[in-house]
Design a protein around this motif. Structure first.
Motif, mmCIF file in Angstrom:
data_model
loop_
_atom_site.group_PDB
_atom_site.id
_atom_site.type_symbol
_atom_site.label_atom_id
_atom_site.label_comp_id
_atom_site.label_asym_id
_atom_site.label_seq_id
_atom_site.Cartn_x
_atom_site.Cartn_y
_atom_site.Cartn_z
ATOM 1 N N GLU A 197 0.826 -1.208 0.000
ATOM 2 C CA GLU A 197 0.000 0.000 0.000
ATOM 3 C C GLU A 197 0.862 1.261 0.000
ATOM 4 O OE1 GLU A 197 -3.944 -1.699 2.340
ATOM 5 O OE2 GLU A 197 -2.189 -1.088 3.506
ATOM 6 N N ARG A 198 1.974 1.224 0.721
ATOM 7 C CA ARG A 198 2.859 2.392 0.779
ATOM 8 C C ARG A 198 3.518 2.657 -0.565
ATOM 9 N NH1 ARG A 198 7.582 1.365 4.702
ATOM 10 N NH2 ARG A 198 8.349 0.260 2.850
ATOM 11 N N SER A 199 3.760 1.606 -1.347
ATOM 12 C CA SER A 199 4.420 1.759 -2.647
ATOM 13 C C SER A 199 3.469 2.196 -3.748
ATOM 14 C CB SER A 199 5.087 0.436 -3.046
ATOM 15 O OG SER A 199 6.093 0.071 -2.129
ATOM 16 N N ASP A 200 2.171 2.187 -3.474
ATOM 17 C CA ASP A 200 1.174 2.546 -4.484
ATOM 18 C C ASP A 200 1.183 4.059 -4.702
ATOM 19 O OD1 ASP A 200 -1.042 3.002 -6.034
ATOM 20 O OD2 ASP A 200 -2.494 2.135 -4.640
ATOM 21 N N PRO A 201 1.661 4.533 -5.860
ATOM 22 C CA PRO A 201 1.743 5.987 -6.074
ATOM 23 C C PRO A 201 0.383 6.661 -6.123
ATOM 24 C CG PRO A 201 2.213 4.813 -8.115
ATOM 25 C CD PRO A 201 2.142 3.779 -7.037
ATOM 26 N N SER A 202 -0.663 5.896 -6.483
ATOM 27 C CA SER A 202 -2.004 6.481 -6.545
ATOM 28 C C SER A 202 -2.665 6.518 -5.176
ATOM 29 C CB SER A 202 -2.882 5.670 -7.508
ATOM 30 O OG SER A 202 -3.219 4.411 -6.948
ATOM 31 N N GLY A 203 -2.245 5.624 -4.284
ATOM 32 C CA GLY A 203 -2.857 5.533 -2.966
ATOM 33 C C GLY A 203 -4.258 4.974 -2.960
ATOM 34 N N LYS A 204 -4.733 4.496 -4.105
ATOM 35 C CA LYS A 204 -6.114 4.021 -4.159
ATOM 36 C C LYS A 204 -6.301 2.814 -5.070
ATOM 37 C CE LYS A 204 -7.023 7.773 -7.465
ATOM 38 N NZ LYS A 204 -7.802 9.000 -7.727
ATOM 39 N N HIS A 205 -5.207 2.098 -5.341
ATOM 40 C CA HIS A 205 -5.333 0.927 -6.218
ATOM 41 C C HIS A 205 -4.993 -0.369 -5.493
ATOM 42 C CE1 HIS A 205 -5.250 -1.366 -10.009
ATOM 43 N NE2 HIS A 205 -4.249 -2.015 -9.423
ATOM 44 N N CYS A 206 -3.777 -0.460 -4.971
ATOM 45 C CA CYS A 206 -3.283 -1.732 -4.431
ATOM 46 C C CYS A 206 -4.125 -2.231 -3.256
ATOM 47 C CB CYS A 206 -1.829 -1.586 -3.997
ATOM 48 S SG CYS A 206 -0.683 -1.392 -5.382
ATOM 49 N N LEU A 207 -4.533 -3.495 -3.371
ATOM 50 C CA LEU A 207 -5.304 -4.203 -2.345
ATOM 51 C C LEU A 207 -6.672 -3.570 -2.091
ATOM 52 C CD1 LEU A 207 -2.416 -4.874 0.217
ATOM 53 C CD2 LEU A 207 -3.212 -6.347 -1.637
ATOM 54 N N LYS A 208 -7.172 -2.797 -3.062
ATOM 55 C CA LYS A 208 -8.485 -2.179 -2.897
ATOM 56 C C LYS A 208 -9.604 -3.050 -3.436
ATOM 57 C CE LYS A 208 -6.454 1.389 -1.180
ATOM 58 N NZ LYS A 208 -6.363 1.543 0.293
ATOM 59 N N ASN A 209 -9.262 -4.036 -4.308
ATOM 60 C CA ASN A 209 -10.261 -4.972 -4.800
ATOM 61 C C ASN A 209 -9.549 -6.267 -5.160
ATOM 62 O OD1 ASN A 209 -9.540 -4.910 -7.794
ATOM 63 N ND2 ASN A 209 -9.919 -2.733 -7.389
ATOM 64 N N PRO A 210 -10.284 -7.375 -5.292
ATOM 65 C CA PRO A 210 -9.659 -8.688 -5.482
ATOM 66 C C PRO A 210 -8.811 -8.819 -6.738
ATOM 67 C CG PRO A 210 -11.955 -8.929 -4.782
ATOM 68 C CD PRO A 210 -11.749 -7.482 -5.104
ATOM 69 N N ASP A 211 -9.109 -8.063 -7.794
ATOM 70 C CA ASP A 211 -8.359 -8.215 -9.037
ATOM 71 C C ASP A 211 -7.426 -7.040 -9.305
ATOM 72 O OD1 ASP A 211 -10.272 -6.315 -9.620
ATOM 73 O OD2 ASP A 211 -10.702 -7.098 -11.631
ATOM 74 N N CYS A 212 -6.971 -6.379 -8.223
ATOM 75 C CA CYS A 212 -6.128 -5.189 -8.409
ATOM 76 C C CYS A 212 -4.839 -5.523 -9.152
ATOM 77 C CB CYS A 212 -5.826 -4.529 -7.065
ATOM 78 S SG CYS A 212 -4.977 -5.596 -5.875
ATOM 79 N N CYS A 213 -4.243 -6.688 -8.888
ATOM 80 C CA CYS A 213 -2.979 -7.037 -9.546
ATOM 81 C C CYS A 213 -3.174 -7.291 -11.036
ATOM 82 C CB CYS A 213 -2.356 -8.267 -8.884
ATOM 83 S SG CYS A 213 -1.670 -7.924 -7.233
ATOM 84 N N GLN A 214 -4.313 -7.852 -11.405
ATOM 85 C CA GLN A 214 -4.589 -8.105 -12.823
ATOM 86 C C GLN A 214 -4.771 -6.799 -13.587
ATOM 87 O OE1 GLN A 214 -5.916 -10.073 -10.323
ATOM 88 N NE2 GLN A 214 -4.430 -11.636 -10.893
ATOM 89 N N ARG A 215 -5.275 -5.778 -12.915
ATOM 90 C CA ARG A 215 -5.552 -4.495 -13.578
ATOM 91 C C ARG A 215 -4.430 -3.479 -13.421
ATOM 92 N NH1 ARG A 215 -9.116 -1.475 -11.862
ATOM 93 N NH2 ARG A 215 -9.538 -2.281 -9.786
ATOM 94 N N ALA A 216 -3.381 -3.841 -12.690
ATOM 95 C CA ALA A 216 -2.287 -2.894 -12.458
ATOM 96 C C ALA A 216 -1.568 -2.576 -13.761
ATOM 97 C CB ALA A 216 -1.298 -3.476 -11.452
ATOM 98 N N CYS A 217 -1.216 -1.311 -13.930
ATOM 99 C CA CYS A 217 -0.476 -0.878 -15.119
ATOM 100 C C CYS A 217 0.250 0.415 -14.778
ATOM 101 C CB CYS A 217 -1.407 -0.682 -16.315
ATOM 102 S SG CYS A 217 -2.687 0.560 -16.060
#
Length: 341
Positions: A197-217
């Motif tokens: 969560e700390r590494s997420d530059p948006s602060g609102k993507h990582c671990l926010k929903n079950p498929d966050c890793c699949q949608r990461a870009c």
């Protein structure tokens, strides 16, 4: 033309299996704020509590996998360095460890004394994490500043989705895959969820929903360890021609009470045995060299757990180590790192 060097960097190891050496190593490792991200007083207190018991336990674990030549991680990293020396023609090749010896500081000072001006700095971590990639690069830059070195560092970026790396993984695993198996578990090193969560530059993507890793870009993917692990797993599955449903992912090496990224490897071992898997292969693609986390945590304790849960056989697939396909891949990857003019 400036004199160049290639510096391969791995995590490190205690100098021996003596409790005092293990305590010294663990203190250096755990006091790194990139590893335990607490304010110094709290980190010092926590690490002191850990060091009251853990060094003796870890010394026993290291003793169970130690080689006559020394730490497997250091020995295998040295073999890789020697193999890359034969194919990298741009200058000196050297090896350093983030913790323990040979230290990044000692090696950079030696290279500077040899007249080296450009260093291709290659952290041997396929996936980005602050506790691996960031701390290694920060330490190198600290050494350059502290000693006023004129070295220019060009850093090898994470290579989690590089086809050369993925193909090397597939090539190294092929003899094991061809022997027949029920399931392949890809066990990556874990991280506390707060690191993700700390590494997420948006602060609102990582671990926010079950498929966050699949949608990461984009920037999110560039800094998300878990998403990069998933990309590695998917890329390896394609490169090796793995059948859907016959492989899965887990995360190992939890420490402390904080929530770590899931699924946990321990749980996957239990679940796979309960599902009727008899012969289980385990690969650890977050590590390029076998070490205590692969040889002891998976090869010994993981095997015991899987057998106790009803499985019949657990086969640990070796890490890339000094496999020829990996030597070729790494040599090509470091040759692509842009040099400063």
């Amino acid at each position: 033309m400036a004199k160049q060097a290639l510096l391969l960097v791995n995590l490190g190891s205690p100098a021996s299996t003596q409790v005092a050496d293990v305590r010294r190593y663990l203190n250096q490792f755990l006091m790194d704020p990139n590893v335990i991200d607490l304010p110094w007083p709290l980190r010092r207190l926590l690490v002191s509590l850990i060091l009251a018991r853990r060094p003796a336990q870890s010394a026993h674990a290291y003793s169970s996998i130690w080689w006559p030549e020394g730490s497997p991680l250091v020995v295998l990293s040295q073999r890789l360095k020697e193999a890359v020396e034969q194919s990298w023609q741009c200058g000196v090749v050297d090896l350093a460890m983030r913790y323990g010896e040979p230290s990044i500081e000692r090696v950079l000072l030696r290279l500077a004394g040899q007249g080296v001006e450009d260093v291709v700095f290659a952290p041997l971590y396929p996936q980005f994490a602050q506790s691996t990639t960031t701390t290694a690069v920060e330490e190198a830059r600290r050494v350059v500043r502290r000693h006023g070195l004129t070295l220019r560092l060009q850093v090898l970026p994470p290579f989690y989705d590089e086809p050369l790396y993925l193909q090397a993984l597939a090539d190294s695993a092929r003899p094991y895959l061809e022997q027949g198996y029920d399931h392949l578990l890809l066990s990556f090193h874990g991280l506390p969820e707060r690191h993700i969560e700390r590494s997420d530059p948006s602060g609102k993507h990582c671990l926010k929903n079950p498929d966050c890793c699949q949608r990461a870009c984009g920037e999110v993917l560039a800094s998300c360890y878990r998403a990069q692990c998933m990309r590695t797993a998917e890329g390896l599955a394609r490169a090796a021609g793995l059948e859907a449903g016959r492989w899965s992912v887990g995360f190992q090496s939890r420490l402390g009470r904080a929530k770590w990224i899931e699924p946990y490897t321990e749980s996957r071992l239990d679940e796979l045995a309960a599902a009727g898997v008899e012969k289980l292969l385990v690969m650890c693609p977050a590590f390029v060299a076998d070490c205590i986390e692969t040889l002891e945590e998976i090869g010994d304790r993981g095997r015991e757990r899987f057998l106790a849960a009803g499985g019949k056989e657990l086969v640990l697939v070796p890490c890339l180590n000094d496999h020829p396909a990996w030597v070729r891949a790494l040599t090509e990857l470091v040759s692509r790192v842009p040099r400063e003019s």
